[in-house]
Design a protein around this motif. Structure first.
Motif, PDB file in Angstrom:
ATOM      1  N   SER A  94       0.839  -1.210   0.000  1.00  0.00           N
ATOM      2  CA  SER A  94       0.000   0.000   0.000  1.00  0.00           C
ATOM      3  C   SER A  94       0.869   1.253   0.000  1.00  0.00           C
ATOM      4  O   SER A  94       0.613   2.215  -0.726  1.00  0.00           O
ATOM      5  N   TYR A  95       1.931   1.226   0.818  1.00  0.00           N
ATOM      6  CA  TYR A  95       2.826   2.381   0.856  1.00  0.00           C
ATOM      7  C   TYR A  95       3.594   2.521  -0.452  1.00  0.00           C
ATOM      8  O   TYR A  95       3.729   3.618  -0.993  1.00  0.00           O
ATOM      9  N   ILE A  96       4.095   1.422  -0.982  1.00  0.00           N
ATOM     10  CA  ILE A  96       4.870   1.466  -2.216  1.00  0.00           C
ATOM     11  C   ILE A  96       4.037   2.057  -3.352  1.00  0.00           C
ATOM     12  O   ILE A  96       4.511   2.902  -4.126  1.00  0.00           O
ATOM     13  N   GLU A  97       2.771   1.641  -3.458  1.00  0.00           N
ATOM     14  CA  GLU A  97       1.895   2.154  -4.516  1.00  0.00           C
ATOM     15  C   GLU A  97       1.584   3.633  -4.321  1.00  0.00           C
ATOM     16  O   GLU A  97       1.615   4.425  -5.272  1.00  0.00           O
ATOM     17  N   ASP A  98       1.291   4.037  -3.067  1.00  0.00           N
ATOM     18  CA  ASP A  98       0.956   5.439  -2.802  1.00  0.00           C
ATOM     19  C   ASP A  98       2.178   6.340  -2.987  1.00  0.00           C
ATOM     20  O   ASP A  98       2.049   7.487  -3.433  1.00  0.00           O
ATOM     21  N   TRP A  99       3.362   5.826  -2.638  1.00  0.00           N
ATOM     22  CA  TRP A  99       4.574   6.653  -2.725  1.00  0.00           C
ATOM     23  C   TRP A  99       4.877   7.053  -4.169  1.00  0.00           C
ATOM     24  O   TRP A  99       5.383   8.141  -4.440  1.00  0.00           O
ATOM     25  N   GLU A 100       4.554   6.196  -5.124  1.00  0.00           N
ATOM     26  CA  GLU A 100       4.831   6.487  -6.526  1.00  0.00           C
ATOM     27  C   GLU A 100       4.079   7.724  -7.011  1.00  0.00           C
ATOM     28  O   GLU A 100       4.501   8.370  -7.975  1.00  0.00           O
ATOM     29  N   HIS A 101       2.970   8.082  -6.327  1.00  0.00           N
ATOM     30  CA  HIS A 101       2.151   9.216  -6.766  1.00  0.00           C
ATOM     31  C   HIS A 101       2.223  10.402  -5.809  1.00  0.00           C
ATOM     32  O   HIS A 101       1.538  11.405  -6.015  1.00  0.00           O
ATOM     33  N   TYR A 102       3.065  10.312  -4.779  1.00  0.00           N
ATOM     34  CA  TYR A 102       3.100  11.386  -3.778  1.00  0.00           C
ATOM     35  C   TYR A 102       3.847  12.600  -4.311  1.00  0.00           C
ATOM     36  O   TYR A 102       4.946  12.481  -4.865  1.00  0.00           O
ATOM     37  N   GLN A 103       3.244  13.807  -4.124  1.00  0.00           N
ATOM     38  CA  GLN A 103       3.824  15.049  -4.637  1.00  0.00           C
ATOM     39  C   GLN A 103       4.080  16.088  -3.551  1.00  0.00           C
ATOM     40  O   GLN A 103       4.451  17.210  -3.858  1.00  0.00           O
ATOM     41  N   GLY A 104       3.904  15.730  -2.295  1.00  0.00           N
ATOM     42  CA  GLY A 104       4.029  16.710  -1.218  1.00  0.00           C
ATOM     43  C   GLY A 104       5.459  16.892  -0.742  1.00  0.00           C
ATOM     44  O   GLY A 104       6.422  16.359  -1.315  1.00  0.00           O
ATOM     45  N   GLN A 105       5.607  17.648   0.372  1.00  0.00           N
ATOM     46  CA  GLN A 105       6.905  17.886   0.983  1.00  0.00           C
ATOM     47  C   GLN A 105       7.353  16.605   1.696  1.00  0.00           C
ATOM     48  O   GLN A 105       6.603  16.025   2.470  1.00  0.00           O
ATOM     49  N   TYR A 106       8.586  16.197   1.427  1.00  0.00           N
ATOM     50  CA  TYR A 106       9.075  14.934   1.969  1.00  0.00           C
ATOM     51  C   TYR A 106      10.424  15.141   2.644  1.00  0.00           C
ATOM     52  O   TYR A 106      11.345  15.726   2.074  1.00  0.00           O
ATOM     53  N   LEU A 107      10.536  14.657   3.892  1.00  0.00           N
ATOM     54  CA  LEU A 107      11.778  14.700   4.646  1.00  0.00           C
ATOM     55  C   LEU A 107      12.173  13.267   4.972  1.00  0.00           C
ATOM     56  O   LEU A 107      11.422  12.546   5.639  1.00  0.00           O
ATOM     57  N   HIS A 108      13.350  12.875   4.505  1.00  0.00           N
ATOM     58  CA  HIS A 108      13.851  11.522   4.766  1.00  0.00           C
ATOM     59  C   HIS A 108      14.996  11.607   5.766  1.00  0.00           C
ATOM     60  O   HIS A 108      15.932  12.391   5.599  1.00  0.00           O
ATOM     61  N   ILE A 109      14.918  10.756   6.809  1.00  0.00           N
ATOM     62  CA  ILE A 109      15.941  10.744   7.862  1.00  0.00           C
ATOM     63  C   ILE A 109      16.518   9.341   7.961  1.00  0.00           C
ATOM     64  O   ILE A 109      15.781   8.367   8.130  1.00  0.00           O
ATOM     65  N   GLY A 110      17.846   9.230   7.854  1.00  0.00           N
ATOM     66  CA  GLY A 110      18.491   7.944   8.066  1.00  0.00           C
ATOM     67  C   GLY A 110      18.893   7.232   6.798  1.00  0.00           C
ATOM     68  O   GLY A 110      19.228   7.842   5.784  1.00  0.00           O
ATOM     69  N   TYR A 111      18.844   5.895   6.871  1.00  0.00           N
ATOM     70  CA  TYR A 111      19.341   5.053   5.784  1.00  0.00           C
ATOM     71  C   TYR A 111      18.388   5.027   4.589  1.00  0.00           C
ATOM     72  O   TYR A 111      17.218   5.404   4.683  1.00  0.00           O
ATOM     73  N   ASN A 112      18.914   4.523   3.472  1.00  0.00           N
ATOM     74  CA  ASN A 112      18.144   4.139   2.290  1.00  0.00           C
ATOM     75  C   ASN A 112      17.182   5.222   1.786  1.00  0.00           C
ATOM     76  O   ASN A 112      15.966   5.006   1.744  1.00  0.00           O
ATOM     77  N   PRO A 113      17.676   6.401   1.409  1.00  0.00           N
ATOM     78  CA  PRO A 113      16.777   7.382   0.791  1.00  0.00           C
ATOM     79  C   PRO A 113      16.181   6.801  -0.483  1.00  0.00           C
ATOM     80  O   PRO A 113      16.866   6.052  -1.205  1.00  0.00           O
ATOM     81  N   PRO A 114      14.916   7.107  -0.797  1.00  0.00           N
ATOM     82  CA  PRO A 114      14.285   6.529  -1.996  1.00  0.00           C
ATOM     83  C   PRO A 114      14.973   6.994  -3.278  1.00  0.00           C
ATOM     84  O   PRO A 114      15.634   8.036  -3.310  1.00  0.00           O
ATOM     85  N   ALA A 115      14.779   6.223  -4.330  1.00  0.00           N
ATOM     86  CA  ALA A 115      15.488   6.470  -5.578  1.00  0.00           C
ATOM     87  C   ALA A 115      15.177   7.840  -6.172  1.00  0.00           C
ATOM     88  O   ALA A 115      16.072   8.531  -6.666  1.00  0.00           O
ATOM     89  N   ASN A 116      13.901   8.255  -6.101  1.00  0.00           N
ATOM     90  CA  ASN A 116      13.559   9.560  -6.695  1.00  0.00           C
ATOM     91  C   ASN A 116      14.179  10.718  -5.926  1.00  0.00           C
ATOM     92  O   ASN A 116      14.552  11.735  -6.507  1.00  0.00           O
ATOM     93  N   LEU A 117      14.334  10.584  -4.598  1.00  0.00           N
ATOM     94  CA  LEU A 117      14.998  11.624  -3.814  1.00  0.00           C
ATOM     95  C   LEU A 117      16.493  11.645  -4.133  1.00  0.00           C
ATOM     96  O   LEU A 117      17.095  12.715  -4.298  1.00  0.00           O
ATOM     97  N   THR A 118      17.093  10.471  -4.243  1.00  0.00           N
ATOM     98  CA  THR A 118      18.516  10.390  -4.587  1.00  0.00           C
ATOM     99  C   THR A 118      18.781  11.015  -5.950  1.00  0.00           C
ATOM    100  O   THR A 118      19.767  11.744  -6.138  1.00  0.00           O
ATOM    101  N   LYS A 119      17.873  10.775  -6.887  1.00  0.00           N
ATOM    102  CA  LYS A 119      18.027  11.344  -8.225  1.00  0.00           C
ATOM    103  C   LYS A 119      17.826  12.851  -8.212  1.00  0.00           C
ATOM    104  O   LYS A 119      18.596  13.593  -8.841  1.00  0.00           O
TER     105      LYS A 119
END
Length: 516
Positions: A101-126
């Motif tokens: 459910s999270y994986i599917e919703d994350w593909e369409h998320y357009q809001g403000q996102y703060l990632h803390i810690g390991y394994n930043p998602p691929a789109n943030l890394t890009k």
């Protein structure tokens, strides 16, 4: 006159049509809190990252943010679209996200996102052109805002090697490795902070990141609060503490424990007198959350009435409480937040010492005014080039326990004098407390109760200790029993006299018989 009336009608009709045809603008209350969805993969219990999620909750509360806390395993379909701001905490490098459910919703998320810690998602890394690495054991020094030279030991610490971010926050230096790296970076909707622990330099770094991420522009302030004040505290010492702080020009908060019974006893009256003295010494009254027993029944819903009565008692005695102090988990409990905290729009949230939920909620109660609390020792540990302590990025209250004797009072005052801190006056800000009978408010240093200004002047008074603690029971047949007692006393005395006389007579008869 008739033409003028027609012109007025045409003008009024034109204005009305203009208003109706204008696009409707939604009205958003200025007090409406920002909402954040806080997700995590693990609470990292038993590791050096244990407590970082809780610390993040406290920091968000200090920015008056309403937080919904969920683990990734508990994420439900569609949650992301309900939040314009999402924080993800990844405490474990080897935990994979398996919630579809999270994986599917994350593909369409357009809001403000703060990632803390390991394994930043691929789109943030890009988006950030991000490269990271890990320091497994070493020491780091943080420079951020007006602070520098803050050091901490680190383990398994990810850090930013390179990025194409638009903005960076602070700078971490690793002397042993000869490295330097930004503490966090951001670009557009994406922000990345690789490292966050509870109680070290990263807490200060994260406070700066969150302030910018939440677009907080208000200038922060610092307050002083005296905790652990009870009716059985040394109330004379409390009054002296208030007077000494007043002489030093330091406004303060007094976090007083509520009393729910025997409020007509002299001890309670002395407690109220001491609070009046504190209030007259430029102190602001803060009602501390009561101590709740772990075995409290879930069917006991008397807290709201008790808190209501205590606040009313203070108001009746010329005291204007302006906020509530509680451990942070109270704001995540449906019963405690409603029954104990709903009277107030201002709060001081202390670190949790013992968590005892009555009805736990995953969404916090937010307050327009919320202070992040740290002990006085925190100030003393901050490195500064001079005696002046810079302001922290969020509204902060420095807490000290009520001194137990003159020696502790002197030590506290000397510590405050050594650290040049500009403490703010709590009652200068806008606060409101509402019960069934009273509305207590403050603004620009003026406290009012039901619209009537409260005089902060105080003439010392004494409390009569001659108090009958138990009511005298109604007595029946008292007169009869008294007469009866007196009768038996007389009878016994006469009997003793007769018995003594008989002894004397017997003694003489026996003596004569013996002599013959």
């Amino acid at each position: 006159m008739k033409r003028r009336g027609i012109l007025y009608c045409i003008l009024l009709l034109t204005l009305s049509l203009t208003i109706l045809l204008l696009p409707a603008t939604p009205v958003q209350s200025a007090a409406s809190p920002q909402q954040v969805l806080l997700l995590y993969d693990s609470l990292a219990k038993g590791t050096f990252k244990d407590g970082n999620v809780t610390e993040l909750q406290r920091l968000l509360a200090a920015y008056s943010t309403k937080v919904t806390l969920r683990s990734l395993d508990q994420y439900e379909q569609g949650m992301l679209k309900n939040y314009s701001r999402v924080i993800m905490v990844r405490n474990e490098a080897d935990i994979l996200i398996t919630n579809k459910s999270y994986i599917e919703d994350w593909e369409h998320y357009q809001g403000q996102y703060l990632h803390i810690g390991y394994n930043p998602p691929a789109n943030l890394t890009k988006a950030l052109q991000l490269t990271t690495d890990v320091i497994y054991d070493g020491s780091a020094e943080l420079e951020i805002g007006q602070f520098s030279g803050i050091q901490a030991k680190v383990q398994d610490m990810p850090y930013i090697v390179a990025s194409q971010a638009v903005k960076s926050y602070g700078q971490l230096s690793f002397a042993e490795e000869g490295l330097q790296a930004p503490y966090a970076v951001s670009k557009g909707n994406d922000t990345y902070a690789p490292y966050f622990e509870q109680g070290n330099v990263s807490t200060l770094g994260m406070a700066y990141v969150l302030k910018d991420w939440l677009h907080i522009t208000a200038a922060p302030k610092m307050y002083l609060a005296i905790k652990e004040i009870y009716p059985f505290s040394d109330l004379q010492l409390l009054a002296e503490t208030g007077e000494r702080l007043y002489q030093l020009g330091i406004p303060f908060l007094a976090s007083v424990r509520p009393v729910f019974s025997n409020t007509d006893y002299p001890a309670m009256q002395r407690y109220l007198v001491a609070m009046k003295s504190v209030q007259s010494s430029n102190g602001s009254i803060l009602v501390n959350a009561p101590v709740v027993m772990p075995t409290i029944s879930s069917s006991d819903h008397t807290l709201k009435g008790k808190m209501n009565d205590f606040i009313n008692l203070l108001a009746e005695n010329g005291l204007g409480p302006l906020g509530v102090g509680a451990e942070m988990h109270w704001s995540y409990d449906k019963e405690y937040s409603e029954a104990g905290m709903s009277f107030f729009d201002s709060v001081v949230l202390y670190p949790d010492e013992q968590i005892d939920y009555m009805e736990q909620s995953d969404t916090s109660k937010s307050f327009p005014s919320s202070l992040y609390s740290v002990p006085l020792e925190f100030l003393q540990a901050l490195p500064t080039s001079n005696k002046v302590i810079p302001q922290l990025p969020m509204n902060t209250v420095i807490t000290v326990d009520m001194p137990e004797d003159e020696r502790q009072l002197e030590e506290m005052l000397q510590s405050l004098e050594r650290n040049w801190v500009s403490f703010a006056d709590y009652k200068q800000e806008e606060h409101q407390v509402v019960t069934d009978q009273n509305t207590i408010s403050s603004l620009d240093g003026m406290i009012s109760i039901n619209g009537q200004p409260l005089s902060l002047d105080y003439t010392p008074e004494t409390v009569d200790s001659d108090y009958r603690y138990t009511e005298e029971q109604q007595k029946s047949f008292t007169r009869l029993f008294n007469i009866q007692n007196q009768f038996f006393i007389v009878v016994i005395m006469i009997s003793l006299l007769l018995f003594g006389g008989l002894l004397m007579i017997g003694y003489r008869l026996y003596r004569r018989k013996f002599l013959k």
